[in-house]
Design a protein around this motif. Structure first.
Motif, PDB file in Angstrom:
ATOM      1  N   LYS A 187       0.826  -1.204   0.000  1.00 33.32           N
ATOM      2  CA  LYS A 187       0.000   0.000   0.000  1.00 33.32           C
ATOM      3  C   LYS A 187       0.866   1.262   0.000  1.00 33.32           C
ATOM      4  N   GLU A 188       1.986   1.230   0.723  1.00 37.01           N
ATOM      5  CA  GLU A 188       2.879   2.389   0.808  1.00 37.01           C
ATOM      6  C   GLU A 188       3.475   2.733  -0.561  1.00 37.01           C
ATOM      7  N   GLU A 189       3.787   1.711  -1.361  1.00 36.38           N
ATOM      8  CA  GLU A 189       4.326   1.939  -2.699  1.00 36.38           C
ATOM      9  C   GLU A 189       3.306   2.639  -3.592  1.00 36.38           C
ATOM     10  N   VAL A 190       2.046   2.221  -3.494  1.00 41.72           N
ATOM     11  CA  VAL A 190       0.982   2.824  -4.299  1.00 41.72           C
ATOM     12  C   VAL A 190       0.766   4.273  -3.871  1.00 41.72           C
ATOM     13  N   LEU A 191       0.797   4.536  -2.573  1.00 42.92           N
ATOM     14  CA  LEU A 191       0.605   5.903  -2.083  1.00 42.92           C
ATOM     15  C   LEU A 191       1.718   6.832  -2.569  1.00 42.92           C
ATOM     16  N   LYS A 192       2.957   6.340  -2.663  1.00 45.00           N
ATOM     17  CA  LYS A 192       4.061   7.158  -3.179  1.00 45.00           C
ATOM     18  C   LYS A 192       3.815   7.549  -4.633  1.00 45.00           C
ATOM     19  N   LEU A 193       3.239   6.631  -5.414  1.00 47.25           N
ATOM     20  CA  LEU A 193       2.989   6.896  -6.826  1.00 47.25           C
ATOM     21  C   LEU A 193       1.857   7.895  -7.043  1.00 47.25           C
ATOM     22  N   VAL A 194       0.909   7.922  -6.120  1.00 43.91           N
ATOM     23  CA  VAL A 194      -0.285   8.751  -6.288  1.00 43.91           C
ATOM     24  C   VAL A 194      -0.114  10.140  -5.670  1.00 43.91           C
ATOM     25  N   LYS A 195       0.693  10.237  -4.621  1.00 38.69           N
ATOM     26  CA  LYS A 195       0.863  11.511  -3.919  1.00 38.69           C
ATOM     27  C   LYS A 195       1.554  12.534  -4.827  1.00 38.69           C
ATOM     28  N   PRO A 196       0.965  13.734  -4.982  1.00 38.38           N
ATOM     29  CA  PRO A 196       1.561  14.739  -5.869  1.00 38.38           C
ATOM     30  C   PRO A 196       2.839  15.344  -5.276  1.00 38.38           C
ATOM     31  N   ILE A 197       3.776  15.723  -6.159  1.00 38.75           N
ATOM     32  CA  ILE A 197       5.019  16.364  -5.737  1.00 38.75           C
ATOM     33  C   ILE A 197       4.782  17.872  -5.690  1.00 38.75           C
ATOM     34  N   PRO A 198       5.109  18.542  -4.573  1.00 38.63           N
ATOM     35  CA  PRO A 198       4.953  20.001  -4.522  1.00 38.63           C
ATOM     36  C   PRO A 198       5.827  20.668  -5.583  1.00 38.63           C
ATOM     37  N   ILE A 199       5.302  21.714  -6.217  1.00 37.31           N
ATOM     38  CA  ILE A 199       5.996  22.403  -7.306  1.00 37.31           C
ATOM     39  C   ILE A 199       7.311  23.002  -6.837  1.00 37.31           C
ATOM     40  N   ILE A 200       7.393  23.386  -5.564  1.00 42.11           N
ATOM     41  CA  ILE A 200       8.616  24.017  -5.056  1.00 42.11           C
ATOM     42  C   ILE A 200       9.794  23.045  -5.066  1.00 42.11           C
ATOM     43  N   GLU A 201       9.512  21.748  -4.988  1.00 40.41           N
ATOM     44  CA  GLU A 201      10.582  20.751  -5.028  1.00 40.41           C
ATOM     45  C   GLU A 201      11.108  20.547  -6.451  1.00 40.41           C
ATOM     46  N   LEU A 202      10.321  20.903  -7.452  1.00 34.41           N
ATOM     47  CA  LEU A 202      10.736  20.746  -8.842  1.00 34.41           C
ATOM     48  C   LEU A 202      11.559  21.932  -9.345  1.00 34.41           C
ATOM     49  N   ILE A 203      11.475  23.052  -8.635  1.00 33.16           N
ATOM     50  CA  ILE A 203      12.131  24.287  -9.068  1.00 33.16           C
ATOM     51  C   ILE A 203      13.457  24.449  -8.334  1.00 33.16           C
ATOM     52  N   ASN A 204      14.507  24.803  -9.091  1.00 36.26           N
ATOM     53  CA  ASN A 204      15.821  25.058  -8.501  1.00 36.26           C
ATOM     54  C   ASN A 204      16.260  26.478  -8.824  1.00 36.26           C
ATOM     55  N   LYS A 216       7.903  28.697   3.511  1.00 35.45           N
ATOM     56  CA  LYS A 216       6.825  29.620   3.150  1.00 35.45           C
ATOM     57  C   LYS A 216       6.196  29.286   1.802  1.00 35.45           C
ATOM     58  N   ASN A 217       6.780  28.331   1.057  1.00 40.30           N
ATOM     59  CA  ASN A 217       6.318  27.945  -0.271  1.00 40.30           C
ATOM     60  C   ASN A 217       6.352  29.145  -1.230  1.00 40.30           C
ATOM     61  N   GLU A 218       7.465  29.894  -1.188  1.00 39.61           N
ATOM     62  CA  GLU A 218       7.624  31.082  -2.029  1.00 39.61           C
ATOM     63  C   GLU A 218       8.925  31.007  -2.822  1.00 39.61           C
ATOM     64  N   VAL A 219       8.924  31.653  -3.984  1.00 39.35           N
ATOM     65  CA  VAL A 219      10.130  31.757  -4.806  1.00 39.35           C
ATOM     66  C   VAL A 219      10.428  33.228  -5.078  1.00 39.35           C
ATOM     67  N   ILE A 220      11.721  33.550  -5.131  1.00 42.41           N
ATOM     68  CA  ILE A 220      12.169  34.906  -5.451  1.00 42.41           C
ATOM     69  C   ILE A 220      12.578  34.885  -6.917  1.00 42.41           C
ATOM     70  N   LEU A 221      11.959  35.761  -7.694  1.00 41.55           N
ATOM     71  CA  LEU A 221      12.161  35.766  -9.146  1.00 41.55           C
ATOM     72  C   LEU A 221      12.742  37.076  -9.619  1.00 41.55           C
ATOM     73  N   ASN A 222      13.501  37.019 -10.717  1.00 40.97           N
ATOM     74  CA  ASN A 222      13.987  38.200 -11.420  1.00 40.97           C
ATOM     75  C   ASN A 222      13.288  38.197 -12.776  1.00 40.97           C
ATOM     76  N   ILE A 223      12.392  39.148 -13.003  1.00 44.47           N
ATOM     77  CA  ILE A 223      11.623  39.214 -14.247  1.00 44.47           C
ATOM     78  C   ILE A 223      12.573  39.515 -15.408  1.00 44.47           C
ATOM     79  N   LEU A 224      12.591  38.650 -16.412  1.00 46.32           N
ATOM     80  CA  LEU A 224      13.503  38.810 -17.548  1.00 46.32           C
ATOM     81  C   LEU A 224      13.008  39.832 -18.561  1.00 46.32           C
ATOM     82  N   GLU A 225      11.709  40.026 -18.652  1.00 41.24           N
ATOM     83  CA  GLU A 225      11.132  40.894 -19.673  1.00 41.24           C
ATOM     84  C   GLU A 225      10.961  42.341 -19.206  1.00 41.24           C
ATOM     85  N   ALA A 226      11.489  42.663 -18.009  1.00 40.29           N
ATOM     86  CA  ALA A 226      11.378  44.030 -17.490  1.00 40.29           C
ATOM     87  C   ALA A 226      12.523  44.882 -18.039  1.00 40.29           C
TER      88      ALA A 226
END
Length: 148
Positions: free
Chosen positions: A77-94, A120-130
């Protein structure tokens, strides 16, 4: 009470949902004890069937067009739960990644990630098109990764 188990079934990539719906329909029509059919979002070519025994999954999948192989070994059951649980977007961003803003006043603009605050689930961005260097802090849900 009968103990349920999870069995992976190989399918044609992209046809997982069709196979899952066919399994559900067949199980009801044949009166077989299939409790659930899971289509894992991150794994292509597999459907997971919850049933009390291997032979039940074999019977319900027999003859379905897009099924490539019979049920595999039992999954925990634990293996199935790992496959179904969504990954937070902050973990995908570097730091250094290029992202696109999908919400807020800068929606549609591209930006470079300068930093992130996981708590805080926040990202600091530098806008490229400014026209001048513009740093903003937005929730991680406001961005979509474009490239690394």
């Amino acid at each position: 009470m009968i103990e349920m188990a999870f069995f992976p079934v190989r399918t044609v990539s992209g046809k997982e949902l069709e196979v899952a719906l066919l399994i559900e329909t067949r199980a009801k029509a044949m009166g077989l004890d299939v409790r659930s059919v899971v289509v894992p979002p991150r794994i292509k070519g597999f459907v997971i069937v919850e049933a009390p025994a291997h032979f039940i999954v074999l019977e319900v999948t027999r003859g379905i067009k897009h099924v490539k192989g019979g049920p595999g070994k039992k999954m925990k059951k634990e293996e199935v739960l790992k496959l179904v649980k969504p990954i937070p977007i902050i973990e995908l961003i570097n730091v250094g990644d290029i992202v696109e803003l999908v919400a807020g006043p800068f929606k549609g603009m591209k930006a470079k990630v300068e930093g992130k605050d996981v708590e805080k689930n926040e990202v600091i961005l530098n806008i490229l098109e400014a026209a001048y260097p513009l740093q903003i802090t937005v929730p991680a849900d406001y961005v979509k990764p474009v490239r690394r």
